[in-house]
Design a protein around this motif. Structure first.
Motif, short mmCIF file in Angstrom:
data_model
loop_
_atom_site.label_atom_id
_atom_site.label_comp_id
_atom_site.label_asym_id
_atom_site.label_seq_id
_atom_site.Cartn_x
_atom_site.Cartn_y
_atom_site.Cartn_z
N ALA A 223 0.98 -1.30 -0.08
CA ALA A 223 -0.14 0.02 -0.11
C ALA A 223 0.78 1.02 -0.03
O ALA A 223 1.94 1.33 0.51
CB ALA A 223 -0.87 0.07 1.18
N SER A 224 0.45 2.49 -0.64
CA SER A 224 1.00 3.51 -0.73
C SER A 224 0.92 4.39 0.49
O SER A 224 1.67 5.25 0.93
CB SER A 224 0.91 4.25 -1.92
N ASP A 225 -0.31 4.22 1.15
CA ASP A 225 -0.67 4.96 2.44
C ASP A 225 0.18 4.52 3.60
O ASP A 225 0.03 3.05 3.67
CB ASP A 225 -2.11 4.84 2.48
N PRO A 226 0.87 5.02 4.34
CA PRO A 226 1.70 4.59 5.47
C PRO A 226 0.90 3.64 6.37
O PRO A 226 1.47 2.76 6.66
CB PRO A 226 2.26 5.79 5.93
N GLU A 227 -0.19 4.40 6.72
CA GLU A 227 -0.83 3.26 7.73
C GLU A 227 -1.13 2.14 7.06
O GLU A 227 -1.42 0.85 7.90
CB GLU A 227 -1.86 4.07 8.63
N ALA A 228 -1.95 2.25 5.83
CA ALA A 228 -2.37 1.03 5.20
C ALA A 228 -1.09 0.03 5.01
O ALA A 228 -1.46 -1.29 5.26
CB ALA A 228 -3.00 1.12 3.98
N ALA A 229 -0.06 0.56 4.85
CA ALA A 229 1.24 -0.32 4.73
C ALA A 229 1.44 -1.12 6.05
O ALA A 229 2.06 -2.25 6.05
CB ALA A 229 2.28 0.29 4.10
N ARG A 230 1.52 -0.26 7.23
CA ARG A 230 1.73 -0.77 8.55
C ARG A 230 0.82 -1.86 8.95
O ARG A 230 1.12 -2.90 9.31
CB ARG A 230 1.78 0.32 9.47
N GLN B 47 -0.66 -3.71 6.90
CA GLN B 47 -0.22 -5.17 5.92
C GLN B 47 1.10 -5.57 6.58
O GLN B 47 1.20 -7.08 6.38
CB GLN B 47 0.13 -4.67 4.43
#
Length: 433
Positions: free
Chosen positions: A404-411, A413
Motif C-alpha cells: 500500500a502507498s498509504d503509510p498506515e495501510a502499509a503498516r 499489511q
C-alpha cells in the motif's frame, strides 16, 4: 459420473493417508526431541505437551545412536512434496512437511555434534538454521565507527568513549523493575493493536545473574511465559524496549503463544508443543523477536517513548535521549561483527584474546561483556546468526507484503504478514519465497 466420483473418493483417501503419515512423523519427532534433550540439557527450550511422553522418554533412555536411527527413519517416512494434485492438502500442511524435514535434518547434525563430529561455522548454520551469514572484514566496520566517533565527540579510544557515554544512560538497579514493566507494557499495547492475543495470556518477570545471555523467555504453555533479565552487567536504557519487545511482545512470548493457539490447539499439530533450541525454528524465533522491535516502534516513536517515559522513570537526563538513539541505531549496523567474531573464534582462526579485542574495538563491547559473549559462543556456537540474518530475512518477508502507498495501510499489511509468520510453520526457505 461414476468414474469421476470414484476418482474423487480415491483422491480423498490418498490425501487422508498423506495427512495421517505427517501426523505420525510429527509424533515421532516430538519424542525424539525430548530424547535428545536427555543428552543435551540446552536442547529442549520449551515443552508443554503430554507429561506421559516425557515419562516414556525417561524410561526408554535411548542412546544417541538409537535416536539418530529413529530420526533418519522418521525423515524418510515424510511424504514427498509437492502433495498429490487435488488431494485437498493446504499450503500450511505442505509447510508442515518442510518444517519437519528441516527440523529432523538439524537434529541429525546436533546428534553428530554431541558425538564429537566437527563442522565449520558455515556448515553448521546452513543445516542447523537453514542460513549462512555474510562475511565482513574489519575494514567494513571502520566507516560505521567513524560515524559513531563523530556523533560522540571527544578524544581517546572509541570503546572508552562509548563506555563513558553509556554509563550516563545506565538504568539504576532500584529502577529496573518499573522501567522494564513500563517498556513491556508499551510493547504489549502496540502489539495488541494489530495482533489479537490469546485469552488470559500472561508472563512473570524475574531478574537473575550469572547467565551467558542478557534476557530469556521460558515458554510454559497456555500462553504463559517466564521472562528473565540478567542483571550481572549494567543495563542501559535502550535495552528496556529491546528486551520488552524481543522476549515479550511481539517477540518470543507472542510467537510461542500464537503457535500454540493456531497449530497445537487449532490444528492438533502436537509437534509444535516442543521447541528444540538448536534448529531452523530458532532463526524465525530470534529473527521475528529482533525485527519485532521495529514492528512495535518506528525510530521516532521509540525516541519519544524513551525520552518522555523511560528516561524520567529511570531518573536519567532526557536531554541525552536523541543522541543516544542515534548511537544505538549505528550500533545496530555493527551487529554483523558479532557473527564475524563467532565464526573466526569457533573455526579456530582467532584466539580468545583476539576475539575479545575484536568485540571491544570493533563491536564496542565493554571488556567484561566481551567475556560473557564468548561464553555464549562456547555454549551456543552458530546460534548467533539467528539474531542478525534472521531479523533481516523476517524484515524482507514482511516488507514484501506491504504494497500500500498509504503509510498506515502499509503498516497494517506489515503486521498482517508478521502475524501470519508467527502463526505458521515457516522456516528460512519459505521466507525467501
Amino acid at each position: 459420473m461414476r468414474k469421476l466420483l470414484a476418482g474423487g473418493v480415491a483422491m480423498l483417501i490418498a490425501g487422508g493417508a498423506w495427512a495421517a503419515s505427517v501426523q505420525e512423523v510429527g509424533e515421532r519427532y516430538m519424542k525424539l526431541v525430548l530424547a535428545v534433550g536427555r543428552h543435551d540439557a540446552s536442547y529442549v527450550d520449551a515443552y508443554y505437551g503430554p507429561a506421559q511422553l516425557q515419562e516414556q522418554v525417561a524410561k526408554e533412555k535411548l542412546s544417541l545412536a538409537a535416536i539418530r536411527a529413529e530420526a533418519e527413519a522418521a525423515l524418510h517416512s515424510l511424504p514427498a512434496l509437492p502433495a498429490p494434485a487435488g488431494a485437498g492438502i493446504d499450503a500450511d500442511e505442505q509447510l508442515r512437511i518442510t518444517f519437519l524435514g528441516k527440523q529432523l535434518q538439524s537434529m541429525l547434525m546436533r546428534i553428530d555434534m554431541l558425538g564429537g563430529k566437527k563442522f565449520s561455522f558455515d556448515e553448521e548454520t546452513a543445516t542447523m538454521y537453514n542460513a549462512v551469514a555474510p562475511r565482513h572484514e574489519r575494514g567494513y566496520y571502520l566507516e560505521l565507527q567513524d560515524r559513531i566517533g563523530k556523533l560522540l565527540g571527544g578524544e581517546g579510544p572509541l570503546a572508552e568513549r562509548v563506555k563513558a557515554f553509556r554509563a550516563r544512560v545506565e538504568i539504576p538497579k532500584d529502577k529496573l523493575r518499573p522501567v522494564m514493566e513500563a517498556a513491556i507494557g508499551a510493547c504489549r499495547e502496540r502489539t495488541e493493536k494489530y495482533i489479537p492475543l490469546p485469552a488470559k495470556e500472561s508472563f512473570v518477570l524475574e531478574f537473575v545473574q550469572n547467565q551467558p545471555w542478557s534476557g530469556y523467555n521460558w515458554y510454559k504453555g497456555n500462553a504463559h511465559s517466564l521472562i528473565q533479565i540478567n542483571t550481572e552487567f549494567p543495563i542501559y536504557i535502550d535495552r528496556a524496549v529491546d528486551l520488552g519487545c524481543h522476549e515479550g511482545y511481539p517477540g518470543h512470548h507472542v510467537y510461542n503463544a500464537l503457535l500454540e493457539q493456531t497449530l497445537v490447539k487449532g490444528k492438533n499439530w502436537q509437534e509444535f508443543s516442543v521447541y528444540p533450541l538448536y534448529s531452523p525454528m530458532s532463526l524465525v524465533a530470534e529473527g521475528s523477536a529482533n525485527y519485532g522491535i521495529l514492528m512495535a516502534f518506528t525510530p521516532a516513536e521509540r525516541l519519544a517513548f524513551e525520552r518522555d517515559v523511560l528516561y524520567p522513570l529511570a531518573g536519567l537526563d532526557p536531554s541525552l535521549a536523541e543522541k543516544y538513539a542515534g548511537l544505538t541505531q549505528l550500533f545496530g549496523k555493527l551487529a554483523y561483527a558479532d557473527n564475524d567474531a563467532a565464526r573466526s573464534y569457533l573455526d579456530g582462526k582467532a584466539t580468545r584474546a583476539q576475539t575479545v579485542e575484536w568485540l571491544v574495538n570493533v563491536l564496542l563491547y565493554p571488556p567484561e561483556k566481551a567475556e560473557q559473549r564468548i561464553r555464549f559462543y562456547d555454549a551456543n556456537r552458530g546460534y548467533v546468526i539467528n539474531y542478525t540474518v534472521g531479523a533481516d530475512m523476517v524484515g524482507d518477508y514482511v516488507k514484501r507484503h506491504a504494497t500500500a502507498s498509504d503509510p498506515e495501510a502499509a503498516r497494517v499489511q506489515r503486521w498482517a504478514a508478521f502475524r501470519q509468520l508467527l502463526s505458521s510453520p515457516r522456516l528460512a526457505d519459505s521466507l525467501r519465497q
